[in-house]
Scaffold this motif. Structure first.
Motif, PDB file in Angstrom:
ATOM      1  N   PHE A 145     -43.125  31.192  46.214  1.00  0.00           N
ATOM      2  CA  PHE A 145     -43.726  30.971  47.526  1.00  0.00           C
ATOM      3  C   PHE A 145     -44.408  29.605  47.576  1.00  0.00           C
ATOM      4  CE2 PHE A 145     -44.582  35.765  48.472  1.00  0.00           C
ATOM      5  CZ  PHE A 145     -43.285  35.914  48.915  1.00  0.00           C
ATOM      6  N   ASP A 146     -44.195  28.893  48.693  1.00  0.00           N
ATOM      7  CA  ASP A 146     -44.972  27.685  48.993  1.00  0.00           C
ATOM      8  C   ASP A 146     -44.842  26.613  47.903  1.00  0.00           C
ATOM      9  OD1 ASP A 146     -46.667  26.315  50.787  1.00  0.00           O
ATOM     10  OD2 ASP A 146     -48.420  26.801  49.577  1.00  0.00           O
ATOM     11  N   PRO A 195     -40.033  28.312  50.644  1.00  0.00           N
ATOM     12  CA  PRO A 195     -40.940  28.462  51.786  1.00  0.00           C
ATOM     13  C   PRO A 195     -41.892  29.637  51.608  1.00  0.00           C
ATOM     14  CG  PRO A 195     -38.756  29.260  52.343  1.00  0.00           C
ATOM     15  CD  PRO A 195     -38.647  28.660  50.981  1.00  0.00           C
ATOM     16  N   ARG A 196     -42.897  29.670  52.450  1.00  0.00           N
ATOM     17  CA  ARG A 196     -43.800  30.814  52.445  1.00  0.00           C
ATOM     18  C   ARG A 196     -43.071  32.046  52.978  1.00  0.00           C
ATOM     19  NH1 ARG A 196     -48.979  27.863  55.417  1.00  0.00           N
ATOM     20  NH2 ARG A 196     -49.342  26.244  53.843  1.00  0.00           N
ATOM     21  N   ARG A 197     -43.648  33.216  52.724  1.00  0.00           N
ATOM     22  CA  ARG A 197     -43.071  34.440  53.249  1.00  0.00           C
ATOM     23  C   ARG A 197     -43.196  34.460  54.773  1.00  0.00           C
ATOM     24  NH1 ARG A 197     -46.585  38.958  53.843  1.00  0.00           N
ATOM     25  NH2 ARG A 197     -44.966  40.283  52.997  1.00  0.00           N
ATOM     26  N   PRO A 198     -42.332  35.182  55.506  1.00  0.00           N
ATOM     27  CA  PRO A 198     -41.395  36.182  54.988  1.00  0.00           C
ATOM     28  C   PRO A 198     -39.988  35.648  54.697  1.00  0.00           C
ATOM     29  CG  PRO A 198     -41.464  36.340  57.358  1.00  0.00           C
ATOM     30  CD  PRO A 198     -42.440  35.255  56.983  1.00  0.00           C
ATOM     31  N   GLN A 507     -47.062  24.227  52.282  1.00  0.00           N
ATOM     32  CA  GLN A 507     -48.304  23.459  52.365  1.00  0.00           C
ATOM     33  C   GLN A 507     -48.037  21.966  52.167  1.00  0.00           C
ATOM     34  OE1 GLN A 507     -51.307  24.766  49.622  1.00  0.00           O
ATOM     35  NE2 GLN A 507     -52.769  23.192  50.212  1.00  0.00           N
ATOM     36  N   GLY A 508     -48.435  21.171  53.199  1.00  0.00           N
ATOM     37  CA  GLY A 508     -48.238  19.730  53.136  1.00  0.00           C
ATOM     38  C   GLY A 508     -46.863  19.275  53.562  1.00  0.00           C
TER      39      GLY A 508
END
Length: 648
Positions: A145-146, A195-198, A507-508
């Protein structure tokens, strides 16, 4: 014409379901007898009364160490690394991903927390488990994630894991013994960038990654046995031709996690791929504290799934479980030539008795040979045809008992793995989601122009009495109003083609999400979960909105054409009038309130997962609410002259 279309759709659905039943029966049933036999199936060594040609190891998955929830996970994980590893003394432990949780306190967002990784690695260091066994860990989707790139300083797997410090995410370990070499190949299919969830549930392998895995597979061709391990089940990995199943076909088993136990519905999930490779999903450590003991005894694989704290642990290695016999990958003929039943029994305290039962009859008390191995002589010819049952009762010095029971055969007879489990693990879910989306899109969006141009508009008082025909008439009436039809249809068509939202997906790093994929951090991640997401958007918002607008339009037209009747009803008693009005409002607007609240809730989770910008620049969720409000307003304010041709 609408009635004919409905009948045709029902007939088509029945035909498709009939074909699907026939297809699934053939697709998910492996004819084991048609598989080629292992070249050493009837060659020695044969299972006997000595502790040779025997190797065992452990698997654990989905640990999910969290900074916010369930600190007992860490305590129990320490117990596993100390007590269980000490009792089993395995040469290796396979840890198949999701080492950390990486979810925010509200569970909606996701990011990598260094403290979670320090906790995980701290347990490994504190318990000295990496000095006592080979700790083979790999990443899961939560561990990715992220993360904008593998070399990112937020990819803590590189720093706080056993194998990450080698710089490899997929790797091959050849375990050499006096009786042969056993290969363990780790497969990392996590998204990169992550990428972040989902939108980080499925795995993906590009051509380069698949070629690297094929090179690892080529290194194992001379091994006695090859075990593949990964986080994602193969059904949740997108890969180019020839596909990941083709690459791992040389392995006797693919060990994975990821699906946990599907909310408690399936505590175990096993299947067999077309070529005979077993796919064995392990339930999670996070909530269920499950781990797996596996053994290769004379190159035949056996396993048992165990809950932490359950002792003794019992595994019968000869004769092995008939359900998991795979003749192309293991020398099953050695069972017929074996001289002893072989049982592994583990406990922190001394084992006192090992009693063997065959077909419900007490057969013998097994003798201790060495380490965890207990054996007793038998004659396989006495059980030479069909399926039989072996049960083993083990007790230790603390009075704890455990029974392990399974069917076995000498002649190759077998029981089938659960059909439902096989469907879960062998269905190509990515293709299925595309098919589901296509069906939902056709029913919810492409049906609108069909209704607009195929049937005449009927005024509210002229609807047929049959429920289905009545609603088809209402929907057809809706499509005749240009101010409602064109926004509805265009928004539905926008879903598979237009951008869904723009924002800080990592993030970023800002990116844009389409149904076909995500553009982020200078890279592209193909759309994996997005087809299901789009189908849900149409099914839970677009279709309900269409139905609600049809209800509102019907009500509005009725009021325009019955103004005189309404004036006469004003003489009703005030209390009765108010009651009727409340019931009418509830019937009319209750449905609309429900799906609009659901859409607002979905929009909120975009805010939680990806931030304010994604919430504001989100045509799929946030802007669709504005569209719904505008369309509702248009229905309620349609002037009579605009709809005069619809009122008779």
């Amino acid at each position: 014409m609408a009635s004919g279309l409905l009948k045709g759709a029902v007939l088509l659905l029945v035909s498709v379901l009939s074909w699907l039943c026939v297809y699934m029966k053939g697709r998910y049933t492996v004819d084991v007898r048609s598989l080629p036999q292992h070249p050493r199936s009837h060659q020695p060594p044969y299972p006997g009364g000595t502790a040779d040609n025997l190797l065992w190891f452990l698997q654990v998955s989905d640990i999910h160490i969290s900074r916010f929830y369930d600190p007992q996970r860490v305590t129990d994980f320490k117990q596993f690394c100390t007590e269980n590893v000490e009792v089993f003394k395995p040469p290796m432990v396979l840890v198949t991903g999701d080492l950390t949780d990486a979810k925010t306190i509200d569970r909606g967002g996701s990011m990598q927390y260094e403290v979670e990784w320090r906790t995980y690695y701290g347990v490994l260091k504190e318990t000295n488990v990496m000095e006592r066994t080979l700790w083979m860990d790999i990443r899961g989707n939560h561990d990715a994630f992220d993360i904008p790139a593998l070399h990112s300083n937020r990819n803590f797997f590189r720093q706080y894991s056993s194998m990450g410090q080698t710089g490899k995410i997929s790797y091959h370990h050849a375990h050499k013994t006096p009786f042969g070499t056993y290969s363990f190949v780790a497969l990392d299919a996590c998204l990169n960038p992550g990428p972040r969830r989902p939108f980080n549930f499925f795995g993906y392998l590009n051509e380069s990654s698949l070629a690297s895995l094929q090179s690892l597979a080529d290194e194992t061709v001379h091994s006695n046995m090859t075990i593949w391990m990964g986080h994602h089940p193969t059904a949740t990995i997108l890969s180019p031709n020839p596909g990941i199943k083709h690459v791992i076909r040389n392995g006797i088993a693919y060990l994975c996690g990821h699906l946990h136990d599907l909310g408690g519905l399936f505590p175990v999930m096993y299947s067999m791929q077309d070529g005979g490779t077993l796919e064995l999903e392990l339930s999670d450590w996070m909530n269920n504290r499950r781990y797996r003991l596996l053994a290769a005894d004379h190159d035949m694989l056996s396993f048992v799934d165990v809950k932490l704290g359950e002792w003794p642990v019992v595994l019968v290695t000869n004769p092995k479980h008939a359900m998991f016999a795979t003749p192309s990958h293991e020398p099953l003929g050695r069972i017929r030539h074996s001289t002893h039943i072989r049982v592994l029994a583990f406990s922190p305290d001394p084992i006192e008795k090992v009693i063997v039962w065959l077909d419900g009859v007490r057969f013998c008390e097994a003798s201790h040979v060495e380490g965890p191995l207990y054996t007793c002589p038998w004659n396989p010819a006495d059980y030479g045809t069909g399926l039989h049952t072996i049960a083993v009762d083990v007790s230790d010095s603390k009075g704890r008992t455990r029974r392990q029971e399974h069917p076995f055969s000498v002649d190759g007879s077998r029981t089938n793995i659960s059909f439902v489990q096989t469907v879960i693990l062998q269905t190509d879910w990515l293709v299925l989601m595309k098919v589901v989306f296509l069906l939902v899109f056709t029913a919810g969006v492409l049906s609108l122009p069909v209704l607009r141009y195929s049937s005449p508009a009927l005024p509210p008082g002229a609807y047929p009495r049959q429920f289905v025909h009545k609603w088809l008439s209402r929907l057809s009436l809706l499509t005749k109003v240009d101010q409602l039809y064109y926004p509805l249809f265009c928004f539905g068509v926008y879903i598979p083609f237009g951008p869904w939202f723009y924002g800080e997906l990592i993030q970023g790093h800002y990116g844009v999400l389409f149904m076909h994929g995500t553009y982020i951090a200078g890279g592209y991640v193909p759309g994996l979960w997005s087809h299901a997401y789009a189908a849900l958007q149409i099914a839970l918002f677009h279709v309900p909105l269409t139905i609600y607008l049809a209800m509102l339009l019907d009500n509005h037209l009725w009021h325009l054409s019955h103004k005189n009747d309404q004036a006469s009803n004003n003489h009703a008693k005030p209390r009765y009038k108010l009651y009727r009005q409340l019931i009418g409002l509830l019937r009319l607007h209750g449905f609309g309130a429900f799906f609009l609240i659901w859409q607002l809730y979905s929009s909120y989770w975009v805010l939680v997962a990806y931030g304010t910008m994604s919430f504001l620049i989100c045509p799929l969720r946030t802007w669709s609410l504005l569209l719904a409000a505008w369309l509702i307003y248009k229905v309620r304010t349609l002037p009579k002259e605009r709809v005069a041709h619809l009122i008779r």
